[in-house]
Design an enzyme around this catalytic site. Structure first.
Site, short mmCIF file in Angstrom:
data_model
loop_
_atom_site.label_atom_id
_atom_site.label_comp_id
_atom_site.label_asym_id
_atom_site.label_seq_id
_atom_site.Cartn_x
_atom_site.Cartn_y
_atom_site.Cartn_z
N GLY A 284 -7.65 31.18 -24.84
CA GLY A 284 -8.05 32.40 -25.53
C GLY A 284 -7.00 32.85 -26.52
O GLY A 284 -6.33 32.04 -27.16
N ILE A 285 -6.85 34.16 -26.64
CA ILE A 285 -5.89 34.73 -27.57
C ILE A 285 -4.88 35.55 -26.80
O ILE A 285 -5.19 36.09 -25.74
CB ILE A 285 -6.61 35.57 -28.65
CG1 ILE A 285 -5.68 35.80 -29.84
CG2 ILE A 285 -7.11 36.88 -28.07
CD1 ILE A 285 -6.39 36.32 -31.07
N GLY A 286 -3.68 35.63 -27.34
CA GLY A 286 -2.62 36.37 -26.66
C GLY A 286 -1.35 35.55 -26.62
O GLY A 286 -1.30 34.39 -27.04
N ILE B 117 0.39 34.24 -24.11
CA ILE B 117 0.44 33.05 -23.26
C ILE B 117 -0.41 31.92 -23.83
O ILE B 117 0.09 30.78 -23.95
CB ILE B 117 0.04 33.41 -21.82
CG1 ILE B 117 1.13 34.28 -21.19
CG2 ILE B 117 -0.18 32.14 -20.98
CD1 ILE B 117 0.82 34.78 -19.80
N GLU C 13 -14.65 29.40 -25.30
CA GLU C 13 -15.48 30.51 -25.77
C GLU C 13 -14.90 31.13 -27.03
O GLU C 13 -15.61 31.71 -27.83
CB GLU C 13 -15.61 31.58 -24.67
CG GLU C 13 -14.31 32.29 -24.34
CD GLU C 13 -14.42 33.14 -23.09
OE1 GLU C 13 -15.28 32.84 -22.24
OE2 GLU C 13 -13.64 34.10 -22.97
N GLY D 9 -15.33 35.13 -19.44
CA GLY D 9 -15.64 33.73 -19.17
C GLY D 9 -14.74 33.09 -18.14
O GLY D 9 -14.80 31.87 -17.94
#
Length: 655
Positions: free
Chosen positions: A217-219, A221, A240, A338
C-alpha cells in the site's frame, strides 16, 4: 454513431450546480475514491444542494475535502464510511458519521445486489476517445460496481485524468450529466522514511524471493519495503493500490511480471494513488491492468498468484497473534479494507507469505504495539489463525503452526526491549509460557544471517540462534545417535530438558553466541555451534554438533567459518575446546580450519587452543566456488568451531 455520441456529449454538459440540482433528496450518493474524488462536484453538493435532505454519502478513502460531515450539514447528509480516512475520522468517532466494517472484496457485490443501494454516483473521468469511451482513470475499485448499479451518473470530465487500461472504460452515453473541469488530480505524498521503517523494510525484503508477486500500500513502511527491492528480479504486482514506489521499481527493472502465474506482465491494481508523475506514467500504460476490487481482492484470485507476498499494516498485535487494524483505543480509526482479503489469499498461494508490519511502539515510544491482550473495545480485523508473519524493527515473528507459548515468545522477541519484561510477566500470569521463561535480552543480530552452500552442495541458512529455537534444538539433540551424543557431551546423556535448551538460546550475541544451520526454507536445525567467552583467558570455549544424517556433508566446515567470523568481529582473540581423542571427525574440522593449534592431552581428552591470526580470515583451501564438485567432508557429531586456510599438523602435544 460518431456523430451520435458527440451530439449526446454536448447535450449532457452542464455546470456542477445544475448537475447537483438533479439529485433528489433521501438518496444514497457514492463519491469516487482516492485521487479520483470529484472535488468540484463535492463542493457543489454542499454549497448548491440546499434542496437535499437525509441523503447518505458513501465512499472508500478519499484524498480531498469532506465538507458533508460538518455538523452544520447534519440534516442534509450523513456519511457511511467503507474505510475511514483522516477527512472523516473525527465525524465517525463523534457519532456524526457511520462506519461499515466490510471486506473490500465484497463491497462490489453488496452494491450490485442493492443490499447497499447506490442511487447516485459522483465520478471523475478522462475525456472520451474517438469511440465515445471515457476512462475511470485512477479509481476502479468499488466505483465500477456503482457505475453499473446507480440510476444517476454525474461525472467530472478532466483532461488530467489518465486513460488507464483494463476494466476502466465507460460509454459516455451512459453518463447523465457531464461537468467539464481542468484541475490537477489529488496527490498522496510519501512520508519521509525514518530508521524504524527502514529496518522493517529490510526485514520484509529478506522474506521476498525473486519472482514473487507483491501486494502493498502507501505509507512509510510500504515505501521502505519497495525501496529495499531494487536488487530483486522478475517481481510482479497484484495489489489493491499502486504507488510511486512500484513505478520506480518498474523503471529500475526489478518489476517485470514475467514470472506471474496470473496475468503475467500486468501490474494489476484497483486504484492508483501518489504523485502527478505517477499519474502521467499511468496514462495509456498498457502494462497497468485496472480491475474492480472484487477481482483484485478476491482471496481465490489472489491465491492464483504463486509466491504471493501480502504486506499489510496494523495498529496492534496481541501475544496470541490477533491483529487490530481498524480500531484504536476503542474508537474506529480506519477499516478492514483489503487486509483480510490479501492475508487469506497469500496464505493459500503456493509459496505465498502473508505479512503484518508495524512499528514496535506508538506515542513516541510510550506504548507497545505488541500487547499482552488487545484493549477493551478493540476489534480484531485479522484472526490469529490467519496470521503468519509479524514484523517490527526488531525482527520477524513466524507464527504459522506455532502454539500459544511459541507465539508469545516470538512476539515478545520482536517487541521493544523496554516492554519485553512486562509482556513476559503478563504471559506468565496467563500461563501462556513456562514460569522460568527468560526474557530476550538484546536485539537479534539479523545481519549475521547468511545463506551458505556446503561442500556437498546443500543450501543452508546459517543464523544466530533465537529464543524460539528451543524446541528445534531439543529435536536436534534427541535425534543424535548414542555415539554423536557421547562425542558432544563427553558422556552419555538421556535428557535434554527445557532448562538446558533455554540456556542454549539465552544469548547476548557478544560473549555468548550460537549459530544454527537450517536447510533453506525451513526452521529445522541440523547443526549448531556455540561459543562462550572465558573471562580469565578471553578465549571462547567452542562446541558444536551436527545431526548424524548431515555429518560428512560440510556443515561443520560452514559453521566453523561463520562462528569464527562472528568471534573475530567481536574482538575475540581465539577459541579453546575439549575434544575426545577418538573424535576424529571433530579433530579433522579443527585441523582443516587452518588455525594454528596448541594442544595438550589430559587422559582421553585433548584440550585445544586456537588463536586467530591478525588480518581478515582466509577461506579454507578445500572450499571451492559454489556449483563445482567437491569431495565429501568429514563432519563432527561433537564439539567444534570455525576457520580458514591450509593444513595444520595434527595434535600430539604442542603444535
Amino acid at each position: 454513431m460518431q456523430r451520435d455520441w458527440r451530439q449526446q456529449y454536448v447535450d449532457k454538459v452542464v455546470t456542477a450546480e445544475e448537475a447537483i440540482r438533479g439529485i433528489p433528496p433521501g438518496r444514497r450518493i457514492l463519491i469516487g475514491s482516492g485521487a479520483a474524488e470529484p472535488v468540484t462536484l463535492v463542493q457543489a453538493l454542499v454549497e448548491k444542494g440546499e434542496h437535499l435532505a437525509d441523503n447518505e454519502v458513501v465512499h472508500l478513502l478519499t484524498l480531498g475535502p469532506a465538507p458533508y460531515v460538518e455538523p452544520t450539514h447534519a440534516r442534509r447528509f450523513r456519511h457511511i464510511a467503507f474505510f475511514i480516512g483522516p477527512n472523516v475520522r473525527q465525524a465517525v468517532q463523534e457519532g456524526r458519521a457511520d462506519f461499515m466494517p466490510v471486506f473490500l472484496s465484497e463491497i462490489p457485490e453488496l452494491i450490485r445486489s442493492r443490499r447497499v443501494r447506490i442511487d447516485v454516483a459522483l465520478l471523475q473521468v478522462s475525456p472520451p476517445d474517438s469511440h465515445g469511451y471515457v476512462s475511470l482513470g485512477v479509481s476502479v475499485d468499488v466505483v465500477r460496481s456503482a457505475v453499473d448499479a446507480a440510476t444517476l451518473l454525474i461525472a467530472e470530465v478532466n483532461p488530467n485524468m489518465p486513460r488507464t487500461h483494463g476494466d476502466s472504460f465507460l460509454d459516455v452515453r451512459r453518463i447523465h450529466h457531464l461537468v467539464p473541469v481542468d484541475v490537477p488530480l489529488l496527490e498522496a505524498h510519501a512520508e519521509p522514511a525514518d530508521e524504524v521503517s527502514r529496518q522493517i523494510g529490510a526485514h520484509i525484503a529478506r522474506l521476498i524471493p525473486d519472482g514473487a508477486t507483491l501486494q502493498t500500500g502507501i505509507g512509510k513502511i510500504p515505501d521502505a519495503v519497495l525501496a529495499q527491492l531494487g536488487g530483486h528480479h522478475a517481481l510482479g504486482i497484484h495489489t489493491e493500490m499502486l504507488s510511486d514506489g512500484v513505478m520506480r521499481l518498474v523503471e529500475a527493472g526489478a518489476i517485470t511480471g514475467r514470472r506471474k502465474t496470473l496475468l503475467p506482465g500486468k501490474l494489476v491494481t484497483s486504484f492508483i494513488m501518489g504523485s502527478r508523475e505517477l499519474y502521467a506514467w499511468a496514462h495509456e500504460n498498457p502494462a497497468i491492468e485496472m480491475r474492480p476490487s472484487d477481482f483484485t481482492n478476491d482471496p481465490m484470485t489472489v491465491a492464483s498468484n504463486e509466491n504471493m507476498i501480502a504486506i499489510n499494516g496494523a495498529l496492534a498485535v496481541d501475544l496470541t497473534g490477533q491483529v487490530a487494524a481498524d480500531t484504536l483505543g476503542g474508537c474506529f480509526f480506519s477499516g478492514i479494507g483489503g487486509q483480510v482479503d490479501f492475508m487469506r489469499g497469500a496464505r493459500r498461494s503456493r509459496g505465498g507469505k502473508p505479512i503484518i508490519a508495524l512499528p514496535s511502539t506508538a506515542k513516541a515510544g510510550t506504548v507497545s504495539r505488541i500487547q499482552a491482550a488487545l484493549e477493551p473495545g478493540t476489534g480484531v480485523v485479522t484472526s490469529r489463525g490467519d496470521v503468519h508473519y509479524v514484523v517490527t524493527e526488531y525482527g520477524v515473528a513466524d507464527l504459522w503452526g506455532r502454539n500459544i507459548r511459541e507465539r508469545a515468545l516470538a512476539l515478545i522477541a520482536i517487541a521493544h526491549p523496554d516492554f519485553r519484561g512486562e509482556l513476559m510477566a503478563a504471559a506468565k500470569g496467563r500461563k501462556w509460557v513456562l514460569p522460568d521463561q527468560v526474557v530476550p535480552r538484546v536485539r537479534y543480530p539479523w545481519a549475521e544471517e547468511r545463506l551458505e552452500r556446503t561442500l556437498s552442495g546443500d543450501s543452508l541458512l546459517i543464523r544466530p540462534a533465537r529464543i524460539t529455537d528451543e524446541r528445534a534444538l531439543q529435536d536436534l539433540m534427541y535425534g543424535l545417535s548414542s555415539e554423536s551424543c557421547y562425542r558432544r557431551f563427553l558422556g552419555f546423556k538421556k535428557e535434554h530438558p527445557h532448562e538446558e535448551m533455554q540456556r542454549l538460546v539465552d544469548l547476548d550475541y557478544e560473549h555468548d553466541m550460537a549459530l544454527v544451520a537450517c536447510p533453506r526454507g525451513t526452521d529445522e536445525v541440523v547443526g549448531v555451534v556455540r561459543y562462550i567467552v572465558d573471562p580469565a583467558t578471553r578465549l571462547a570455549d567452542v562446541d558444536f554438533v551436527v545431526r548424524d544424517d548431515w555429518q560428512g556433508r560440510g556443515v561443520g566446515t560452514v559453521l566453523m567459518r561463520r562462528i569464527r567470523e562472528a568471534a573475530t568481529a567481536r574482538g575475540i582473540p581465539g577459541f579453546q575446546a575439549d575434544v575426545l581423542a577418538t573424535n576424529k571427525p571433530m579433530m579433522d574440522v579443527f585441523h582443516e580450519s587452518g588455525l594454528p593449534i596448541r594442544s595438550r592431552r589430559e587422559g582421553a581428552v585433548y584440550h585445544l587452543e586456537m588463536r586467530f591470526p591478525a588480518g581478515p580470515p582466509v577461506e579454507p583451501s578445500s572450499v571451492r566456488p559454489l556449483g563445482r564438485a567437491a569431495p565429501r567432508h568429514a563432519d563432527p557429531g561433537g564439539e567444534a568451531v570455525p576457520a580458514p586456510s591450509a593444513h595444520v599438523p595434527r595434535p600430539g602435544g604442542a603444535s
